[in-house]
Structure formats: C-alpha cells, structure tokens
Design a protein around this motif. Structure first.
Motif, PDB file in Angstrom:
ATOM      1  N   LEU A   3     -10.197  -4.079  -4.628  1.00 30.45           N
ATOM      2  CA  LEU A   3      -9.958  -4.486  -3.248  1.00 30.45           C
ATOM      3  C   LEU A   3      -8.707  -3.829  -2.679  1.00 30.45           C
ATOM      4  N   HIS A   4      -7.641  -3.758  -3.478  1.00 31.43           N
ATOM      5  CA  HIS A   4      -6.409  -3.175  -2.949  1.00 31.43           C
ATOM      6  C   HIS A   4      -6.566  -1.685  -2.652  1.00 31.43           C
ATOM      7  N   LEU A  11      -6.115   1.446   5.542  1.00 27.63           N
ATOM      8  CA  LEU A  11      -4.866   1.431   6.309  1.00 27.63           C
ATOM      9  C   LEU A  11      -4.382   2.854   6.576  1.00 27.63           C
ATOM     10  N   ALA A  12      -4.466   3.705   5.564  1.00 23.45           N
ATOM     11  CA  ALA A  12      -4.049   5.100   5.727  1.00 23.45           C
ATOM     12  C   ALA A  12      -4.924   5.811   6.760  1.00 23.45           C
ATOM     13  N   PHE A  13      -6.233   5.612   6.668  1.00 20.88           N
ATOM     14  CA  PHE A  13      -7.136   6.214   7.647  1.00 20.88           C
ATOM     15  C   PHE A  13      -6.834   5.697   9.049  1.00 20.88           C
ATOM     16  N   GLY A  14      -6.560   4.404   9.151  1.00 28.63           N
ATOM     17  CA  GLY A  14      -6.260   3.824  10.453  1.00 28.63           C
ATOM     18  C   GLY A  14      -5.025   4.433  11.087  1.00 28.63           C
ATOM     19  N   LEU A  15      -4.001   4.677  10.289  1.00 32.42           N
ATOM     20  CA  LEU A  15      -2.777   5.286  10.812  1.00 32.42           C
ATOM     21  C   LEU A  15      -3.032   6.706  11.310  1.00 32.42           C
ATOM     22  N   ILE A  16      -3.859   7.441  10.570  1.00 32.83           N
ATOM     23  CA  ILE A  16      -4.161   8.822  10.969  1.00 32.83           C
ATOM     24  C   ILE A  16      -5.002   8.845  12.246  1.00 32.83           C
ATOM     25  N   LEU A  17      -6.058   8.042  12.259  1.00 36.50           N
ATOM     26  CA  LEU A  17      -7.018   8.098  13.360  1.00 36.50           C
ATOM     27  C   LEU A  17      -6.465   7.534  14.659  1.00 36.50           C
ATOM     28  N   PHE A 168      -5.624   4.280  -4.878  1.00 33.02           N
ATOM     29  CA  PHE A 168      -4.631   3.268  -4.523  1.00 33.02           C
ATOM     30  C   PHE A 168      -3.235   3.880  -4.400  1.00 33.02           C
ATOM     31  N   TYR A 169      -2.794   4.555  -5.451  1.00 32.03           N
ATOM     32  CA  TYR A 169      -1.437   5.110  -5.442  1.00 32.03           C
ATOM     33  C   TYR A 169      -1.299   6.234  -4.419  1.00 32.03           C
ATOM     34  N   SER A 170      -2.319   7.072  -4.304  1.00 33.38           N
ATOM     35  CA  SER A 170      -2.260   8.175  -3.342  1.00 33.38           C
ATOM     36  C   SER A 170      -2.168   7.649  -1.913  1.00 33.38           C
ATOM     37  N   SER A 171      -2.922   6.600  -1.618  1.00 32.70           N
ATOM     38  CA  SER A 171      -2.885   6.018  -0.275  1.00 32.70           C
ATOM     39  C   SER A 171      -1.507   5.435   0.017  1.00 32.70           C
ATOM     40  N   PHE A 172      -0.944   4.742  -0.966  1.00 34.56           N
ATOM     41  CA  PHE A 172       0.392   4.155  -0.779  1.00 34.56           C
ATOM     42  C   PHE A 172       1.438   5.244  -0.552  1.00 34.56           C
ATOM     43  N   VAL A 173       1.403   6.279  -1.390  1.00 33.94           N
ATOM     44  CA  VAL A 173       2.376   7.368  -1.257  1.00 33.94           C
ATOM     45  C   VAL A 173       2.204   8.075   0.085  1.00 33.94           C
TER      46      VAL A 173
END
Length: 290
Positions: A3-4, A11-17, A168-173
């Motif tokens: 889930l995380h 969240l990462a996609f949302g920030l980009i788009l 997970f880690y790539s999205s956070f970074v």
C-alpha cells in the motif's frame, strides 16, 4: 504491491502532473489507497472468501475505476495508478481482474494448466488459471478452491520484494529531490493537507488498514474471543465511515469527454462487432475461444 508503494508513487505522479499542487497530489495518493479495501478484511471463513476471489477484483476493475474517476478525477487517477502497479504482480499476489464482474459470466476454458484440451459448446476463455502455483504460494484467503479460467492479468514481480521496495524508496527520494528548493515548506503544506485538511480520511485509512492487516496477518489464525472480534469490526467500520464522511465532500464530477450519441455509437459498434466476430470464429474454428 504494498500500500505504501502505491500511495507514494501516486503522490509523485500527482506532483509532476499537477505542477506541485499538493492538494491535488494528495488526492491522487488517497485514490491509490482505495482499491485495497477489497482485501480479505472480513469475518468469514477463509474458504468462503477464497470461493468468490474478490481481492484484486471488486475494486481493482476498470468499471469501478471509471466510476470513481467520474466522481472525482484525481481519486480515479490514483486508482488507475494502483491498478497499473498491481498488473505487474504475480499469480501468487493475484494480479488484477480488470473486467470484473463481466469476465466471470464465462466460466469454461479450453486449455487446462497441463495442456489438455477441454470441449465446451459455449464461449470459453483460453487457459485455466495456474491453480497449482496459486494454491502453493498465495495467502490462505486468496487460494482457489475451485478451478477457474485465467481471467486475471499477471506480471513477473512479487509483492514486498525488490521491485516493490524499489518503487517505494525511489518515489520517496524523487519527491525530496523534486521539491528540494523548498523542501521544508513543502513538508509543512503536505502535513497540513494530510493531517488537517483531510484529517478524517487520513484517520479512516489508518484505522481501517491497520486493524484489517492486524486481523488478516495475525488474529484470524488465533483463537480470539467474540468481544475482540466486535472491537475490530467496530474500529474498521469507524475507519470506513470516516473515509466516506469526508469522501462525499470530494464529489466533483468531470465533464464527459464524449457526448451521449457518440457513446451510444461506440456501444452499438462493439455489440455488432462482437456478433460478427462470434460468427466468424464459430465458422472457422467450430468453437468460440475468447
């Protein structure tokens, strides 16, 4: 996927788009948390849940995703991103039943898992689901107790293994690097959005999933008394109620991309195409395999 991983990638996609609009990005992340509500968080015999195979089906199908997209585009986008990740997961994790429930209208299949050809007068799926792999490796509530056609889409990756944690880690970074120029301010706005603006949804998600996972992973295998069961049910019901309570406020129907007449023509064309394809395949192969 975990889930995380779903939430952080969304969240990462949302920030980009949506050009750093934290509110919209968080909505995409919330949407990514919705599909796993169809996990086996129910107090029934595991065989009953396994019989109906609702996980990765009930809220992981294109019809549900489109309905939520109409309700709120950003939540719907999160669901589609969630489904896209789960399409990459193995039969052990049950992939995604993309066309649930329509796919279950046809129950026969032509070729079993050992390569034997089966005969049927009606329409058939081509292959049997890889039941031997599923029943040896899947969680108890996901094992198949009856033979089923291969109507799910599977990928090569296993939940909670290398690729899952890499996402997970790539999205956070990525999020930290993407917002590096104003990272502290971004975190302030993010925490405000999650824990103030959408506080009821956040609490609801935490209560529902934490309690559900506690039951699924541990308590269902123990001899728990009815009082504890009722407490767990109550907490999960409270969590779901909070999600729905604030979720209703997010209703913002998107404008139709195509008009009604065009939609009617599309449906009519598909029905005629299905009829012609049925006749074509029946005449050529003497049987109809999807």
């Amino acid at each position: 996927m975990n889930l995380h991983s779903h939430i952080l990638l969304a969240l990462a996609f949302g920030l980009i788009l949506f050009h750093n609009d934290i509110t919209l990005a968080v909505l995409v992340g919330i949407g990514a948390a919705i599909p796993d509500l169809d996990r086996e968080y129910v107090f029934t015999k595991r065989k009953i849940f396994a019989k109906y195979q609702l996980h990765r089906a009930l809220f992981h199908n294109i019809f549900f995703a489109l309905a939520v997209t109409y309700f709120n585009f950003y939540l719907g986008l999160g669901i589609f991103l969630h489904m896209a990740l789960d399409l990459l997961t193995s039969p052990t994790d049950r992939g995604v039943e993309l066309f649930f429930p329509l796919g279950r209208l046809i129950k026969n299949y032509e070729l079993d898992y050992h390569g034997n050809i089966r005969k049927s007068k009606g329409m058939m799926w081509y292959l049997e689901d890889p039941v031997s792999i599923i029943n040896k490796t899947a969680d108890p509530g996901l094992k198949e107790i009856v033979k089923m056609p291969w109507i799910r889409i599977y990928g090569p990756f296993k939940n909670s293994r290398l690729v899952d944690w890499m996402i997970f880690y790539s999205s956070f970074v990525f999020i930290q690097l993407y917002e590096l120029n104003h990272l502290v301010k971004w975190w302030e706005l993010f925490l405000y959005t999650v824990f103030v603006k959408y506080i009821f949804i956040t609490i609801g998600i935490v209560l529902f999933y934490f309690t559900g996972e506690l039951w699924r992973r541990r308590l269902q295998f123990q001899n728990v008394n009815n009082k504890l069961k009722y407490i767990i049910i109550g907490v999960m019901a409270l969590g779901l109620s909070l999600i729905l309570f604030q979720g209703i406020e997010l209703y913002s129907p998107m404008r139709p991309i195509i008009n009604f007449n065009t939609l009617a023509l599309i449906i009519l064309s598909m029905l005629i195409g299905l009829f012609l394809a049925y006749i074509h395949v029946r005449l050529r192969f003497k049987k109809v395999t999807l």
